[in-house]
Enzyme design. Structure first.
Site, mmCIF file in Angstrom:
data_model
loop_
_atom_site.group_PDB
_atom_site.id
_atom_site.type_symbol
_atom_site.label_atom_id
_atom_site.label_comp_id
_atom_site.label_asym_id
_atom_site.label_seq_id
_atom_site.Cartn_x
_atom_site.Cartn_y
_atom_site.Cartn_z
ATOM 1 N N CYS A 162 0.802 -1.239 0.000
ATOM 2 C CA CYS A 162 0.000 0.000 0.000
ATOM 3 C C CYS A 162 0.834 1.290 0.000
ATOM 4 O O CYS A 162 0.421 2.274 -0.599
ATOM 5 C CB CYS A 162 -1.022 -0.009 1.121
ATOM 6 S SG CYS A 162 -0.369 -0.484 2.720
ATOM 7 N N CYS A 188 -3.335 -2.730 -0.743
ATOM 8 C CA CYS A 188 -2.357 -3.695 -0.250
ATOM 9 C C CYS A 188 -2.030 -4.765 -1.288
ATOM 10 O O CYS A 188 -1.099 -5.547 -1.117
ATOM 11 C CB CYS A 188 -2.853 -4.326 1.046
ATOM 12 S SG CYS A 188 -3.174 -3.085 2.321
ATOM 13 N N LYS A 220 -6.206 -9.480 10.590
ATOM 14 C CA LYS A 220 -6.119 -8.025 10.490
ATOM 15 C C LYS A 220 -7.489 -7.493 10.091
ATOM 16 O O LYS A 220 -8.011 -7.836 9.030
ATOM 17 C CB LYS A 220 -5.078 -7.635 9.445
ATOM 18 C CG LYS A 220 -4.946 -6.135 9.250
ATOM 19 C CD LYS A 220 -3.852 -5.794 8.259
ATOM 20 C CE LYS A 220 -3.724 -4.290 8.095
ATOM 21 N NZ LYS A 220 -2.679 -3.951 7.113
ATOM 22 N N ARG A 223 -10.582 -0.911 2.224
ATOM 23 C CA ARG A 223 -9.949 -2.231 2.301
ATOM 24 C C ARG A 223 -10.950 -3.320 2.751
ATOM 25 O O ARG A 223 -10.541 -4.383 3.197
ATOM 26 C CB ARG A 223 -8.770 -2.183 3.274
ATOM 27 C CG ARG A 223 -7.739 -1.082 2.980
ATOM 28 C CD ARG A 223 -6.347 -1.493 3.432
ATOM 29 N NE ARG A 223 -5.440 -0.381 3.712
ATOM 30 C CZ ARG A 223 -4.807 0.334 2.785
ATOM 31 N NH1 ARG A 223 -5.019 0.101 1.495
ATOM 32 N NH2 ARG A 223 -3.979 1.315 3.141
ATOM 33 N N GLU A 257 -9.103 -17.480 9.595
ATOM 34 C CA GLU A 257 -7.888 -16.865 9.026
ATOM 35 C C GLU A 257 -6.650 -17.387 9.755
ATOM 36 O O GLU A 257 -5.625 -17.688 9.145
ATOM 37 C CB GLU A 257 -7.941 -15.339 9.151
ATOM 38 C CG GLU A 257 -8.856 -14.645 8.153
ATOM 39 C CD GLU A 257 -8.233 -14.520 6.755
ATOM 40 O OE1 GLU A 257 -7.098 -15.001 6.539
ATOM 41 O OE2 GLU A 257 -8.902 -13.944 5.881
ATOM 42 N N LYS A 307 -4.868 -7.898 15.051
ATOM 43 C CA LYS A 307 -4.705 -6.459 14.857
ATOM 44 C C LYS A 307 -6.041 -5.829 14.564
ATOM 45 O O LYS A 307 -6.759 -6.360 13.710
ATOM 46 C CB LYS A 307 -3.754 -6.262 13.664
ATOM 47 C CG LYS A 307 -3.431 -4.842 13.307
ATOM 48 C CD LYS A 307 -2.474 -4.841 12.130
ATOM 49 C CE LYS A 307 -2.196 -3.413 11.697
ATOM 50 N NZ LYS A 307 -1.271 -3.354 10.577
ATOM 51 N N SER A 360 -1.991 2.514 15.434
ATOM 52 C CA SER A 360 -1.789 3.960 15.528
ATOM 53 C C SER A 360 -2.932 4.690 16.233
ATOM 54 O O SER A 360 -2.695 5.611 17.011
ATOM 55 C CB SER A 360 -1.582 4.542 14.127
ATOM 56 O OG SER A 360 -2.677 4.227 13.282
ATOM 57 N N TYR A 381 3.578 1.486 19.401
ATOM 58 C CA TYR A 381 4.271 2.770 19.287
ATOM 59 C C TYR A 381 4.658 3.298 20.664
ATOM 60 O O TYR A 381 5.373 4.282 20.769
ATOM 61 C CB TYR A 381 3.379 3.779 18.534
ATOM 62 C CG TYR A 381 2.959 3.242 17.173
ATOM 63 C CD1 TYR A 381 3.855 3.239 16.110
ATOM 64 C CD2 TYR A 381 1.697 2.676 16.979
ATOM 65 C CE1 TYR A 381 3.503 2.690 14.877
ATOM 66 C CE2 TYR A 381 1.326 2.144 15.752
ATOM 67 C CZ TYR A 381 2.234 2.151 14.711
ATOM 68 O OH TYR A 381 1.892 1.612 13.494
HETATM 69 C C1 PBG Z 1 -1.056 -1.578 5.625
HETATM 70 C C2 PBG Z 1 -0.893 -1.331 7.058
HETATM 71 C C3 PBG Z 1 -1.729 -0.559 7.832
HETATM 72 C C4 PBG Z 1 -1.219 -0.610 9.099
HETATM 73 C C5 PBG Z 1 -0.063 -1.381 9.085
HETATM 74 N N1 PBG Z 1 0.114 -1.855 7.812
HETATM 75 C C6 PBG Z 1 -2.889 0.270 7.434
HETATM 76 C C7 PBG Z 1 -4.036 -0.337 6.745
HETATM 77 O O1 PBG Z 1 -4.174 -1.553 6.613
HETATM 78 O O2 PBG Z 1 -4.889 0.436 6.282
HETATM 79 C C8 PBG Z 1 -1.807 0.107 10.239
HETATM 80 C C9 PBG Z 1 -1.006 0.125 11.449
HETATM 81 C C10 PBG Z 1 -1.432 1.140 12.425
HETATM 82 O O3 PBG Z 1 -2.498 1.781 12.319
HETATM 83 O O4 PBG Z 1 -0.668 1.347 13.358
HETATM 84 N N2 PBG Z 1 -0.656 -2.820 5.220
HETATM 85 ZN ZN ZN Z 2 -1.046 -2.641 3.060
#
Ligand code: PBG
Ligand code: ZN
Length: 326
Positions: A123, A131, A196, A218, A234, A249, A275, A314
């Site tokens: 991505c 992705c 995820k 996504r 999964e 996640k 994040s 983080y």
């Molecule tokens: C994309 C990816 C994302 C994150 C890690 N890898 C964003 C998404 O899938 O939209 C998010 C990590 C985070 O928010 O800390 N492969």
């Molecule tokens: Zn990605």
């Protein structure tokens, strides 16, 4: 019949007794510290939606990793922000790509003093910001697998210990495992973003890493947060494909899935505290509404208590620092 006088408070009498009785202990060794490295950057820049997190130029990466090693954190997870995007995400697998260069510099300076993990996704690297590769208005699964395998092999060649596919393409673990083995990297670990979820908690990351999709979202590849059984399928699929470590996640709103995974599967579990989880705590702490260190330790301990063996966060440096002061 006489009953003992039940006094559970006996075990909370002094701080030393409480320490002895701790059932779950958070350690810096549980943490994986993310790093953002941006190509063509002259000096560090702050991430607006992730206060305290910075994007680093290549030349600052080794210093940063040294500061992480000093805090006794065993692993870093490298995210790259390339100067150039195209339809096939070619800078994601270039031998002189930003992540590949960061990995080899870290390895050269630090040897095996830190485990180097890399994000395997497209991505940040594709013009469409998805992705996987785009065909028409769809994200094409099988052509994406070939590219993801190239990304993983290029990172292994640069010296990554662990590759971490996050694209949520079906078969990504199997395809990457075979490509790594064929290239002579049978000792490289795969930590897959197995469960995820499509989450609004990723927004700060997408700002930070310039990885927001240019069209659509996504939802056709990431899991819906309404479906725990599907999440377990999964995880089961990744285990069948030979994954070494599974990931769930985000983390904080998904503790039930961490616990379920621990109960059902005999596999190492990582949790990714994303994040948005970081930004929520930071925003409240910056206003003085909560204590950043205390809340961080409480949340990370809860993630471990739910069953995670390791946590991508983080807050790694802040937590490791706080733990060293305890
Ligand atoms: C994309 C990816 C994302 C994150 C890690 N890898 C964003 C998404 O899938 O939209 C998010 C990590 C985070 O928010 O800390 N492969
Ligand atoms: Zn990605």
């Amino acid at each position: 019949m006489s009953f003992p006088n039940l006094r559970l408070r006996r075990l909370r009498k002094t701080s030393k007794i409480r320490e002895l009785l701790e059932e779950v202990r958070l350690s810096p060794k549980d943490l994986i510290c993310p790093i953002f490295v941006q190509e063509d950057l002259k000096s560090r820049i702050a991430g607006e939606s992730m206060p305290g997190m910075e994007k680093l130029p290549l030349r600052d990466v080794v210093d940063e990793v040294n500061s992480i090693v000093e805090l006794k954190i065993p692993a870093v997870m490298i995210f790259g922000i390339p100067a150039h995007k195209d339809d096939n995400g070619t800078s994601a697998f270039a031998s002189n790509g930003i992540v590949q260069r960061a990995v080899s510099e870290i390895r050269k300076d630090l040897g095996n003093e830190i485990a180097i993990m890399t994000d395997v996704c497209l991505c940040q690297y594709t013009s469409a910001g998805h992705c996987g590769l785009v065909k028409g208005d769809k994200i094409d699964n099988d052509s994406s697998l070939e590219i993801l395998a190239k990304v993983a092999v290029s990172q292994a060649q640069a010296g990554a210990d662990v590759v971490s596919p996050s694209a949520m393409m079906d078969g990504q673990v199997k395809t990457i495992r075979k490509a790594l083995d064929d290239a002579g990297f049978s000792d490289v670990v795969i930590m897959s973003h197995s469960a995820k979820h499509r989450s609004s908690l990723y927004s700060p990351f997408k700002d930070m890493a310039h990885s927001a999709p240019k069209f659509g979202d996504r939802t056709s590849y990431q899991l819906p947060y309404t479906n725990p059984k599907e999440a377990m399928r999964e995880i089961q699929a990744d285990i069948a494909e030979g994954v070494d470590i599974v990931m769930i996640k985000p983390a904080l709103a998904y503790l039930d899935l961490i616990a379920l995974t621990k109960e059902r599967f005999n596999v190492p579990i990582s949790a990714y505290s994303v994040s948005g989880e970081y930004a929520m705590v930071k925003a409240a702490a910056m206003r003085g509404w909560i204590d950043e260190k205390e809340v961080t330790l409480e949340i990370l301990t809860a993630i471990k208590r739910a069953g995670a063996d390791m946590i991508v966060t983080y807050f790694s440096k802040i937590a490791a620092q706080a733990l060293s002061e305890k």
